[in-house]
Design an enzyme around this catalytic site. Sequence first.
Site, PDB file in Angstrom:
ATOM      1  N   ARG A   1      35.678  40.206 101.019  1.00 36.28           N
ATOM      2  CA  ARG A   1      36.725  39.004 100.438  1.00 36.28           C
ATOM      3  C   ARG A   1      38.178  39.685 100.415  1.00 36.28           C
ATOM      4  O   ARG A   1      38.528  40.074  99.830  1.00 36.28           O
ATOM      5  CB  ARG A   1      36.322  38.683  98.966  1.00 36.28           C
ATOM      6  CG  ARG A   1      37.175  37.721  98.375  1.00 36.28           C
ATOM      7  CD  ARG A   1      36.437  37.382  97.178  1.00 36.28           C
ATOM      8  NE  ARG A   1      37.350  36.302  96.248  1.00 36.28           N
ATOM      9  CZ  ARG A   1      38.416  36.671  95.498  1.00 36.28           C
ATOM     10  NH1 ARG A   1      38.673  37.860  95.441  1.00 36.28           N
ATOM     11  NH2 ARG A   1      39.003  35.633  94.869  1.00 36.28           N
TER      12      ARG A   1
ATOM     13  N   SER B   1      29.724  28.681  95.709  1.00 34.82           N
ATOM     14  CA  SER B   1      30.038  28.791  94.052  1.00 34.82           C
ATOM     15  C   SER B   1      29.846  27.399  93.428  1.00 34.82           C
ATOM     16  O   SER B   1      30.211  26.643  93.858  1.00 34.82           O
ATOM     17  CB  SER B   1      31.534  29.366  94.004  1.00 34.82           C
ATOM     18  OG  SER B   1      31.889  30.460  94.473  1.00 34.82           O
TER      19      SER B   1
ATOM     20  N   LYS C   1      40.218  37.064  90.093  1.00 34.40           N
ATOM     21  CA  LYS C   1      40.471  35.995  90.849  1.00 34.40           C
ATOM     22  C   LYS C   1      41.416  34.995  90.110  1.00 34.40           C
ATOM     23  O   LYS C   1      41.287  34.482  88.925  1.00 34.40           O
ATOM     24  CB  LYS C   1      39.212  34.958  90.817  1.00 34.40           C
ATOM     25  CG  LYS C   1      39.180  33.783  91.593  1.00 34.40           C
ATOM     26  CD  LYS C   1      37.733  33.182  91.497  1.00 34.40           C
ATOM     27  CE  LYS C   1      37.584  31.654  91.952  1.00 34.40           C
ATOM     28  NZ  LYS C   1      37.934  31.655  93.338  1.00 34.40           N
TER      29      LYS C   1
HETATM   30  C1  TPS Z   1      28.783  35.248  95.035  1.00 35.97           C
HETATM   31  N1  TPS Z   1      34.367  34.321  92.151  1.00 35.97           N
HETATM   32  C2  TPS Z   1      34.335  33.821  91.081  1.00 35.97           C
HETATM   33  S1  TPS Z   1      34.688  34.902  89.680  1.00 35.97           S
HETATM   34  C3  TPS Z   1      35.294  36.106  90.930  1.00 35.97           C
HETATM   35  C4  TPS Z   1      35.112  35.485  92.186  1.00 35.97           C
HETATM   36  C5  TPS Z   1      35.259  36.276  93.420  1.00 35.97           C
HETATM   37  C6  TPS Z   1      35.750  37.368  90.162  1.00 35.97           C
HETATM   38  C7  TPS Z   1      34.921  38.479  90.087  1.00 35.97           C
HETATM   39  O1  TPS Z   1      35.670  39.853  89.797  1.00 35.97           O
HETATM   40  N2  TPS Z   1      30.243  34.075  93.422  1.00 35.97           N
HETATM   41  C8  TPS Z   1      30.104  34.700  94.785  1.00 35.97           C
HETATM   42  N3  TPS Z   1      31.236  35.191  95.378  1.00 35.97           N
HETATM   43  C9  TPS Z   1      32.377  34.825  95.025  1.00 35.97           C
HETATM   44  N4  TPS Z   1      33.579  34.899  95.876  1.00 35.97           N
HETATM   45  C10 TPS Z   1      32.562  33.950  93.920  1.00 35.97           C
HETATM   46  C11 TPS Z   1      31.616  33.538  93.372  1.00 35.97           C
HETATM   47  C12 TPS Z   1      33.922  33.518  93.301  1.00 35.97           C
HETATM   48  P1  TPS Z   1      35.236  40.697  88.656  1.00 35.97           P
HETATM   49  O2  TPS Z   1      33.866  41.316  88.879  1.00 35.97           O
HETATM   50  O3  TPS Z   1      36.323  41.838  88.770  1.00 35.97           O
HETATM   51  O4  TPS Z   1      35.222  39.830  87.371  1.00 35.97           O
END
Ligand code: TPS
Length: 221
Positions: free
Chosen positions: A46, A117, A146
């Site tokens: 990503r 998502s 995010k």
């Molecule tokens: C499998 N997304 C939702 S919260 C987040 C992201 C990237 C940040 C988490 O970071 N589900 C999947 N892939 C995605 N890219 C998303 C959702 C979107 P942290 O673990 O630091 O809180």
Amino acid sequence: MARITSEEMKERLAVYFIMGSQNSERPAEDVLKEALDGGVTLFQFREKGSAALEGEEKEALARQLQRLCRTYGVPFIVNDDVELAIAIDADGVHVGQDDEDARRVREKIGDKILGVSAHNVEEARAAIEAGADYIGVGPIYPTRSKDDANEAQGPGILRHLREQGITIPIVAIGGITADNTRAVIEAGADGVSVISAIASAPEPKAAAAALATAVREANLR
Ligand code: TPS
């Protein structure tokens, strides 16, 4: 290659690590190698935000990380870049609600893994209808990874989706750590997806191993 089965997908979601070059001061390849050594089961590339690589540089890093995943037998998923996923023959694509339409992505990628998502029952049903292999649900807890994240929903959203008959593989995301992993698995998630819990950890290998242990123990209960 046929579509991944629901059972295999659920197992693969156990420890789903997401990272781009913007998520660590250290070289992405070093962090990913340590995370894979710790037991990551699925990886999403990503590249996002103002510091994100583009064009040839982005593709070169993708290929480098993809090669590493291959040596561990871990599928390589590309976030929101169908053309890149096809160009490098990645194992799958993940799209959000504001990205390319999931049905079109499914048409383009054939049997590759498709993740979408989803934040509620309606989006979950639409993702299933569009041909998703799994849904990412979150943020469950507050996240700093995010910029455009919705409000944190708590693990109750997972229980709600399951109660409403959503049986598709689900990975919980947003502020997940080894300490709250049990709560999200017990609420109905098949696995946990993280950026910072591994990418910002002093020891990514130990962090990934702690998540793997927490998921395994929650599933034994
Ligand atoms: C499998 N997304 C939702 S919260 C987040 C992201 C990237 C940040 C988490 O970071 N589900 C999947 N892939 C995605 N890219 C998303 C959702 C979107 P942290 O673990 O630091 O809180």
